[in-house]
Motif scaffolding. Structure first.
Motif, short mmCIF file in Angstrom:
data_model
loop_
_atom_site.label_atom_id
_atom_site.label_comp_id
_atom_site.label_asym_id
_atom_site.label_seq_id
_atom_site.Cartn_x
_atom_site.Cartn_y
_atom_site.Cartn_z
N VAL A 96 -25.04 -27.98 24.65
CA VAL A 96 -24.79 -27.76 25.94
C VAL A 96 -24.84 -28.86 26.85
O VAL A 96 -23.90 -29.03 27.69
N GLN A 97 -25.66 -29.91 26.80
CA GLN A 97 -25.62 -30.92 27.56
C GLN A 97 -24.43 -31.91 27.45
O GLN A 97 -23.63 -32.32 28.17
N ARG A 148 -16.96 -22.66 24.95
CA ARG A 148 -16.07 -23.71 25.72
C ARG A 148 -14.80 -23.19 26.36
O ARG A 148 -14.20 -23.66 27.12
N ILE A 155 -21.54 -30.40 26.02
CA ILE A 155 -20.19 -30.07 26.57
C ILE A 155 -20.17 -29.94 28.28
O ILE A 155 -19.16 -29.94 28.55
N TYR A 156 -21.36 -29.75 28.71
CA TYR A 156 -21.51 -29.72 30.12
C TYR A 156 -20.70 -30.96 30.84
O TYR A 156 -19.83 -30.77 31.83
N HIS A 157 -20.97 -32.16 30.29
CA HIS A 157 -20.29 -33.10 30.66
C HIS A 157 -19.05 -33.47 30.25
O HIS A 157 -18.06 -34.06 31.14
N GLU A 158 -18.60 -32.81 29.26
CA GLU A 158 -17.06 -32.95 29.03
C GLU A 158 -16.31 -32.09 29.98
O GLU A 158 -15.25 -32.68 30.44
N SER A 159 -16.71 -31.16 30.55
CA SER A 159 -15.97 -30.36 31.66
C SER A 159 -16.12 -31.08 33.00
O SER A 159 -15.42 -30.84 34.07
N SER A 160 -17.19 -32.07 32.88
CA SER A 160 -17.40 -32.72 34.38
C SER A 160 -16.37 -33.85 34.63
O SER A 160 -16.14 -34.09 35.76
#
Lengths: 372, 469
Positions: free
Chosen positions: A200-201, A140, A203-208
């Motif tokens: 992963v999914q 992260r 966290i991915y949208h955390e950054s999005s």
């Protein structure tokens, strides 16, 4: 689940289900729980960290001191005990294993391998869970080089920090994979691998999601938070049951506990800065629960207006002011209610296990997440 | 040690001892044993039986370079030394090759000529690829016309590979785009091809039909997924701009998302692997994931000692490239056959082809143009990595030593190193080494029952050596 039915749990917030007073201090609850499973659950501190590879990384990470790379903070977290209790997941898996008891069939080969009420495979699973969790803490912290500015320090340092973060995260994940293989249970491997995908999914949208365009509704917040914070714990608890050959019912209960505890814990964590009446300046993420709920209540236009109110000329947000604004609406109280809801759902799940020290410890943890 | 009898007699004795000694050596360096033992004993013949006092300086450079691997083995050889004849010879050899000498120019052809003259027929045959016979199965490679191109043989099975991989990558929106990015069918699909051919060859060998089992097909997909996931991470670590002719994921979407995409592909591969339902196969392929990471770590450090450097390089090459191929081959053999010898054949083929593949890759980094490869050349130098050609060149140009230690970080290092390499015979030597690995691969695979797939795998080693991209 409909928002309305969650509101019906408002009354439960102050109700204690158990006759024993539950300690509100999270740290105390955790340390008491650790005694039940036999030893401090700092698995990570020895085996993995002493490996050549991570010693190598540690040496390199020292060079990052004085830079602003996030890996430094993550690394510090290993050394100093942080509020986040990095070993929490492993501990819960162990407690769940103990609470569920021995495998139902006495003729099963694993039956006699229990140590302190926990099977070796379950202990290994607990360690694997921590490895995965840590790997993602590290991943992260990777920085997008395109967003680098001079104020972040030399670009070289960021690049180097990234390299170390990628390598150490990968190393931890690889160890998790080989650990999973050694459990000799392909169903468990599948389950935990799917949990990795979930994280992963999440966290991915955390950054999005960015500050102003907020498409995050309460329901989607819960789904996403489950992915990023709940899936690993929930599926690990379920897997621990599988390893001891417990049936689908136990597996589901364990899953539910893990899921609700994780969500409750995240809510508790998000709420802290809103609930504690301190004078320290506020720092919080615009994706945290109280903010998301607030946004849904006031609507996008008022939200944009409020953001402008708290931004200075350089478009930097004054978080203390924003916190003040948010506290005037019902976002915080809704988050509090949701926190209680999840805490109580976790308690419910444990009710079906036979009474034991381990079960009480898990119940105490579920209570502790609802307290501030 | 008795020097009676003719020279030939002693050659045989010594050779037998060499084979015994080689058998005692540890696996990671058996490649070198295979490579060097014939040379070693040719040299020892010269030294001992022709009673010429050949010093290190007298030794032609190619011999020295090849024998230069011996110092890597010296520890192991030393352990094998003993009171008997072969052991004593080994001991003498160890002491003798411990001496380093100055460079001397000599072409490879002279080496070959000398060999033709003095090497007994049996040894010469080792170099001729087509005459590997192993009783009772006879390996007869027919004329080239009958050989089917490995790519076309595997074509049908490979056809929907990428589509099926994409189906395994279940995710939403942008993450899906990133995960699918390299599964566009433009890759070489080299690894899945080997896996498929090996699977079918093993199936034929095991008295089943040469048709692919679904689980074996899965392995092919899984190996490509693991490979791709590692590429995505490598591009972040190396800060690469392009791969396979397009911008890397990290350049387009940023480092953070790139790493997450790699993690996701890995998790999907892991799920597919678990679904096969075979614990051994899961262990074998999980080992690959660990090896990939350890290989990457190995690249972080540099070895001071020249001898250790080469060993380190080959070990890293195994971990980063060959392990995946070797273990995938092993996995498909496990799925159809319970004989550990068959697993070993598959593993060794994969391992040797894998190492050869990487050696050629390292050569191409120096010799090819940027646009052919889809990524820039001298890339390894720019990353501070000393690969085969450089390590060989270092023996001729000791100036490279300091550059290697500082990882080509000083101004002009990359260019100067490149010049040295092209001036030296480093590329030639690396190619020579790759050939030997291919020969070993062929030797291994020839132990399987004949089939078109097996022959294709043999032909594949040729393709590995001849590739230009």
């Amino acid at each position: 689940m409909a928002w309305r039915s969650r509101l019906s749990y408002i009354g439960w917030r102050h109700l204690s289900i158990f006759s024993n007073p539950s300690p509100s201090n999270w740290t105390k609850v955790v340390s008491d729980a650790e005694k039940i499973v036999g030893y401090p659950t700092s698995f990570m501190s020895l085996r993995c960290l002493l490996s050549d590879e991570l010693s190598n990384v540690a040496m390199h990470v020292r060079k990052l001191v004085g830079t602003k790379h996030p890996l430094l903070n993550t690394a510090r977290g290993f050394v100093y005990d942080s509020r986040n209790n990095l070993q929490m997941r492993g501990l819960i898996v162990l407690l769940m294993s103990k609470a569920a008891g021995p495998c139902p069939s006495t003729s099963d080969p694993i039956h006699d391998s229990m140590v302190s009420g926990i099977y070796p495979s379950q202990r290994n699973l607990a360690e694997i869970t921590e490895l995965i969790h840590t790997a993602f803490l590290v991943h992260r912290g990777i920085v997008n080089l395109k967003e680098w500015t001079n104020s972040d320090g030399p670009l070289k340092d960021m690049q180097f920090g990234n390299k170390m973060a990628v390598l150490s995260g990968d190393f931890l994940l690889a160890n998790a994979c080989t650990g999973l293989a050694q459990l000799n249970d392909t169903k468990v491997v599948e389950l935990i691998s799917s949990a990795i995908g979930d994280v992963v999914q999440g966290i991915y949208h955390e950054s999005s999601t960015s500050a102003e365009e907020g498409s995050l509704t309460v329901a989607s917040w819960e789904d996403q938070t489950f992915l990023s914070h709940g899936a690993l714990l929930a599926k690990s608890c379920q897997a621990a049951m599988k390893l001891a050959r417990h049936g689908n019912e136990s597996q589901n209960l364990a899953f539910q506990y893990g899921k609700h505890l994780a969500l409750g814990h995240k809510l508790n964590s998000d709420l802290h800065t809103f609930v504690k009446s301190g004078s320290e300046p506020a720092v919080f993420s615009l994706d945290s629960a109280p903010v998301v709920f607030h946004r849904q209540i006031v609507g996008p236009e008022r939200w944009r207006h409020q953001l402008k109110q708290v931004q200075n000329m350089a478009r930097q947000i004054d978080y203390t002011k924003l916190r003040g604004l948010i506290k005037t609406e019902r976002g915080v109280s809704q988050a509090l209610d949701l926190c209680s809801y999840h805490g109580n759902k976790a308690l419910e799940a444990m009710k079906c296990f036979p009474p034991s020290e381990a079960r009480s410890a898990l119940e105490n943890m579920a209570c502790a997440v609802t307290k501030f | 040690m008795s020097l009676e009898g003719t020279g030939k007699c002693h050659t045989v004795t010594l050779r037998r001892h060499a084979v015994m000694a080689a058998g005692k050596m540890a696996a990671p360096i058996e490649f070198a044993a295979d490579l060097c033992i014939p040379r070693l004993f040719y040299i020892s013949e010269m030294a001992l039986f022709q009673q010429q006092h050949i010093t290190w300086e007298d030794l032609p450079v190619p011999y020295r370079v090849v024998t230069g691997h011996v110092p890597l083995l010296v520890e192991e050889l030393w352990r094998c030394r003993g009171a008997d004849a072969g052991g004593a010879a080994l001991e003498r050899l160890c002491c003798w090759t411990g001496v380093a000498g100055s460079a001397e120019e000599l072409s490879l052809t002279r080496l070959q000529q000398e060999e033709e003259q003095t090497v007994p027929p049996m040894r010469r045959r080792r170099r001729n690829r087509c005459v590997y016979t192993t009783p009772p199965v006879c390996c007869s490679i027919c004329s080239d016309a009958k050989l089917k191109d490995p790519f076309s043989l595997a074509q049908k099975d490979l056809q929907n590979l990428y589509e099926e991989i994409k189906k395994l990558l279940v995710s939403k929106a942008e993450l899906k785009v990133l995960c699918d990015y390299y599964f566009d069918g433009k890759g070489k699909a080299f690894r899945p091809m080997i896996v498929i051919l090996m699977a079918r060859a093993c199936n034929v060998h095991s008295n089943k039909e040469g048709v692919l089992l679904p689980a074996q097909r899965s392995i092919a997909m899984i190996s490509e997924m693991i490979h791709t996931a590692s590429l995505v991470h490598d591009d972040v670590i190396d800060d690469s701009d392009t791969r396979r002719g397009k911008n890397t994921i990290n350049k387009v979407w940023g480092e953070r998302k790139a790493i997450l995409a790699g993690d996701f592909i890995l998790s999907a591969a892991s799920m597919a692997l678990a679904r096969i339902g075979n614990n051994t196969v899961v262990s074998v392929l999980s080992q690959v994931i660990e090896d990939l990471v350890r290989g990457e770590f190995m690249q972080l450090g540099s070895k001071e000692n020249e001898n250790e450097r080469f060993k380190h390089y080959l070990e890293k090459t195994f971990k980063k490239t060959a392990s995946l191929i070797a273990n995938s081959c092993k996995a498909v053999s496990i799925l159809v056959n319970s004989d550990p010898e068959v697993h070993e054949i598959a593993y060794q083929y994969g391992r040797n082809v894998g190492i050869a593949f990487q050696l050629v890759d390292d050569i191409l980094d120096f010799t090819s143009c940027a646009n052919l490869l889809g990524k820039p050349s001298a890339a390894d130098l720019k990353l501070g990595l000393a690969t085969g050609p450089v390590l060989f060149a270092c023996q001729q140009f000791p100036e490279l030593h300091a550059m290697i230690m500082r990882r080509f970080s000083s101004d002009g290092d990359v260019d100067r190193a490149w010049q040295y390499v092209l001036k030296s015979d480093g590329v030639e030597q690396t190619n020579y080494l790759a050939q030997h690995y291919c020969q070993e691969a062929i030797r291994q695979i020839s132990r399987l029952r004949p089939s078109t797939e097996r022959d294709a795998l043999i032909q594949l080693t040729e393709l590995v050596l001849r590739r230009d991209k």
